[in-house]
Design an enzyme around this catalytic site. Sequence first.
Site, PDB file in Angstrom:
ATOM      1  N   SER A  96       0.798  -1.222   0.000  1.00 53.72           N
ATOM      2  CA  SER A  96       0.000   0.000   0.000  1.00 53.72           C
ATOM      3  C   SER A  96       0.833   1.276   0.000  1.00 53.72           C
ATOM      4  CB  SER A  96      -0.940   0.017   1.214  1.00 53.72           C
ATOM      5  OG  SER A  96      -1.901  -1.009   1.116  1.00 53.72           O
ATOM      6  N   HIS A 351      -4.429  -1.977  -4.733  1.00 59.68           N
ATOM      7  CA  HIS A 351      -4.005  -3.323  -5.141  1.00 59.68           C
ATOM      8  C   HIS A 351      -5.166  -4.265  -4.943  1.00 59.68           C
ATOM      9  CE1 HIS A 351      -3.967  -4.270  -0.903  1.00 59.68           C
ATOM     10  NE2 HIS A 351      -3.232  -3.179  -0.691  1.00 59.68           N
ATOM     11  N   HIS A 426      -1.655  -9.736  -0.665  1.00 59.22           N
ATOM     12  CA  HIS A 426      -2.208  -8.978  -1.784  1.00 59.22           C
ATOM     13  C   HIS A 426      -2.181  -9.823  -3.056  1.00 59.22           C
ATOM     14  CE1 HIS A 426      -0.882  -4.989   0.326  1.00 59.22           C
ATOM     15  NE2 HIS A 426      -1.874  -5.603   0.942  1.00 59.22           N
TER      16      HIS A 426
END
Length: 495
Positions: A96, A351, A426
């Site tokens: 992030s 993401h 992610h």
Amino acid sequence: SSLPPAEREKDPEYWRRQAQETLRTALRLQRLNQNVAKNLILFLGDGMGVSTVTAARILKGQLQNRKGEESLLEMDQFPYVALAKTYNTNAQVPDSAGTATAYLCGVKANEGTVGVTAAVTRDRCNTTKDQEVTSILRWAKDAGKAVGIVTTTRVTHATPSAAYAHSANRDWYSDGEMPPDALEGGCRDIARQLVENIPDIEVILGGGRKYMFPKNASDVEYPQEDKHRGTRLDRRDLVQAWHDAKPPGKVAKYVWQRRDLLALNLSRVDFLLGESWHPRGAGGCKTLRVTVCDAERCRGGRLAGGRIDHGHHEGKAKQALHEAVELDRAIGLATRLTSAQDTLSVVTADHSHVFTFGGYTPRGNPIFGLAPMQSDVDRKPFTSILYGNGPGYKIVAGERENVSAVDFAHANYQAQSAVPLRQETHGGEDVAIFARGPMAHLLHGVHEQNYIPHAMAYAACIGSNRGHCNNAAGRPTAATAAVLLPFLGLLFLLC
């Protein structure tokens, strides 16, 4: 038609009429909106990949007692959609911090770093000198606009911090989290940068106040709980420093609970800082819409956020998807409060996640329900929602857990995963960008993620690329835009 949906859909004319109406809408988009954007709103759903958007759409419909697949999210109704490539300069699957630097500062960077170039190595303070990059929030400020950040995470979290901070490590929330070599090297923690770098941000609403207060200082709301005590080694009270940095005659208010915020006469408030420990509030989702309304009262900004990312990391899809639906409700409220003629609204994600749903489920299958078949390998049922990895990996008596024996619809249920991890990771695929308003057509294909703030700045005639503002046919000049615009509401939807 008075026919029920299932019957209407059997008529091919139903689908033809729908397609023709969509075609007429698309043809109307040939008349491009090339106005100067008086307002910019960036909604950022942390971890809101395309599979999350689709599942949230179905959930929204099912919460309205419909099958769900035919439902429309507010963001689905934005006329322009693009894809963003989310990789960091040193990471195929991003984090992030590096992504926030891309969509806020306009340059790609290494994972774990915020507001700096790719020349900066994570954790190495001595690589940051002269490598700072500014964000679209700073560009707006330099153009004389009012700006704001509203988040349901801590305001020093990686996602909002790239708007104002420059750090070799996203986790340097206060000096209490920094190693000695970084402090000796002159690097500043993120909370301090929030107060010092751009001291005139009009609205800051979020969580994480312990990073603003001296180490071991009791929390105003939870004085008996050690985990909420201040963390600052320099013994500074950054809320007081925030107050002190305001120009004489300006009114700056700090609040830590919603009732204090609602009690303010915002027509008499120039600067607002709101920090809580529970930005989601006891009611969870309801806080998102309240936050939009509160931000609207604060000089016209409109924003809220959802912690989609946190739910997915824990393998708790129900939490993540409800957060996404609440984010979408906030988008709908902001859409109704603004005009596409003068406000560019952009919805995107930093993401994705390794979240999926499948299993040949029939139309209208509960989004948190079971697939209609059992595995033809281990002869056990499985939920439609699954994760590629994460904490939901469970082996019972040497075999995959039988999900029919557990409450898989519970809010805290962790969906099964293929690989055991304490935290789900992610995902690396592209994320969607939805755009509405002036120059929204600039977001139109597959883009590098760092393109987003450049397109938004071009639309608003801020930043370095402003030559078109004075001579483009049919576009107001930058000077006219400044007269029309008493503020620029730049607000980030985060989770």
